[in-house]
Design an enzyme around this catalytic site. Structure first.
Site, mmCIF file in Angstrom:
data_model
loop_
_atom_site.group_PDB
_atom_site.id
_atom_site.type_symbol
_atom_site.label_atom_id
_atom_site.label_comp_id
_atom_site.label_asym_id
_atom_site.label_seq_id
_atom_site.Cartn_x
_atom_site.Cartn_y
_atom_site.Cartn_z
ATOM 1 C CB THR A 78 -17.804 -19.857 -15.576
ATOM 2 O OG1 THR A 78 -17.458 -19.896 -16.830
ATOM 3 C CG2 THR A 78 -16.822 -20.763 -14.746
ATOM 4 C CE1 TYR B 22 -4.385 -1.124 -0.200
ATOM 5 C CE2 TYR B 22 -3.281 -3.108 0.819
ATOM 6 C CZ TYR B 22 -4.399 -2.481 -0.034
ATOM 7 O OH TYR B 22 -5.453 -3.234 -0.148
ATOM 8 C CE1 TYR C 77 -9.076 -17.449 -16.860
ATOM 9 C CE2 TYR C 77 -7.373 -18.542 -15.434
ATOM 10 C CZ TYR C 77 -7.750 -17.909 -16.614
ATOM 11 O OH TYR C 77 -6.845 -17.245 -17.475
ATOM 12 N N PRO D 227 -19.120 -8.898 -13.484
ATOM 13 C CG PRO D 227 -18.073 -6.624 -13.676
ATOM 14 C CD PRO D 227 -18.707 -7.572 -12.395
ATOM 15 C CD GLU E 195 -6.801 -6.006 1.018
ATOM 16 O OE1 GLU E 195 -5.603 -5.952 1.340
ATOM 17 O OE2 GLU E 195 -7.340 -5.226 0.013
#
Length: 378
Positions: free
Chosen positions: A270, A95, A201, A368, A137
């Protein structure tokens, strides 16, 4: 906390960011990669070339700037980005590097207009934004199914269509439990290519007894040939090893949603495939509308037939003969929660069709194939 005076400077400079945000972030990436080529092992260079990543970063920064009095409002968007950061192994030490070159981008683009007061305010603002990301995170790293990139054996490689391959990979050393809609991240280094390449993926099946299944579309175009997708199609075979980070992502069906409309285009089927499988298994009312070029290019024929047999209302539309999806294909959408996935262009058209139907944005959930924030309206 950011001082009120600095908050006001940020608010006053929002119009500048709206006008020059993508230009600033484009300069930022160029300068950062020149000074820190190791960062090329994290970022998707194809998204850099086509402009999606600079726009996504600009939209993220702009959204936070517009909500600087209530940064909690951007947490949902931050979580989506943070999932990708965790999957890519973005760490707190990255960062400060990003912050330094973001400020340099502002200085270069704005020139004399970037006064010390403005730069000081933006430094404080970026520090707060980084703090939010790092905190979210940290929790995600703690919850991940495994650490880092773990080796998996490719058990099966199936050519589903001329341009889509389904891989099934397995390891006995990790927990393969998944949530429908999640993705894995593959790390590869194609021969003669200078950098590691990481790509997300989507996982395409709920059953992981034989391993985790994901699909890869071969991407190609003038100057934007998919480095990783072509490598996976042409080089990786059954028996080879792929290194994957743990499943990630926030595109999932809420437990409270019982009447669902899934809309997918092309390889966007998918993640939706796993989501529809899971929803049907849970007894939900599932309608699935899918658009693809023609029957030869239709993936997941086996899985689609299976969910239809179990009660899903499935509609497949071949664009070459039936035309493209439009609002007439979404009858009854007003009473359903809607989940959409596809290319950036497909997503934009679908969102416009649903908006024209008067569907509330809060009932539309989308993923998307590209940086999500590049589609954001802020």
């Amino acid at each position: 906390m950011i001082a009120e005076a600095k908050k006001q400077v940020i608010k006053d400079t929002v119009p500048v960011l709206e006008a020059h945000g993508t230009e600033i972030t484009t300069v930022f990436y160029k300068r950062m990669f020149e000074a820190h080529p190791e960062m090329l092992d994290i970022f998707n260079l194809t998204n850099q070339k086509v402009g999606d990543q600079p726009k996504a970063l600009a939209m993220t920064v702009l959204a936070a700037a517009k909500n600087i009095d209530n940064l909690d409002a951007i947490v949902p968007a931050v979580k989506g980005i943070a999932h990708k950061h965790r999957a890519l192994e973005v760490r707190p030490e990255h960062y400060p590097i990003v912050g330094k070159y973001l400020l340099e981008g502002i200085k270069e683009v704005l020139g004399d207009a970037a006064t010390p007061e403005i730069l000081d305010a933006w430094e404080a603002y970026y520090g707060k934004l980084a703090e939010i990301f790092i905190g979210i995170e940290k929790d995600m790293y703690g919850q991940a199914a495994w650490e880092g990139f773990h080796p998996f054996i490719v058990k099966e490689k199936e050519q589903m269509t001329p341009d889509i391959v389904r891989f099934t990979v397995d390891s006995d050393e990790v927990d393969k439990t998944i949530t429908a809609g999640q993705y894995i991240t593959a790390k590869v280094q194609p021969e003669h290519y200078p950098n590691m390449e990481l790509r997300h993926y989507s996982i395409c099946a709920m059953n992981t007894e034989e391993g985790i299944s994901f699909a890869v579309k071969r991407e190609g175009g003038d100057g934007t040939k998919g480095i990783v997708s072509n490598y996976l199609h042409e080089v990786i075979e059954a028996g080879d090893v792929l290194h994957l980070s743990a499943p990630a992502g926030d595109f999932k069906v809420a437990d409270a949603h019982d009447k669902l409309l899934f809309i997918a285009g092309g390889v966007g089927a998918t993640p939706v495939m796993a989501m529809a499988e899971d929803s049907v298994a849970k007894g939900k009312d599932v309608r699935y509308v899918y658009s693809v070029r023609n029957e030869a290019h239709q993936p997941f024929k086996d899985q689609m037939a299976a969910i239809e047999q179990k009660g899903a209302d499935l509609k497949i539309k071949f664009s070459e003969t039936d035309g493209y999806l439009n609002r007439d294909d979404f009858a009854g959408a007003e009473s359903r929660e809607i989940y959409i996935c596809g290319s950036m262009g497909f997503m934009n058209v679908m969102m416009a069709e649903l908006e024209a139907m008067g569907i509330e944005n809060s009932r539309i959930h989308f993923e998307p194939f590209g940086p999500k924030m590049s589609m954001a309206a802020v």
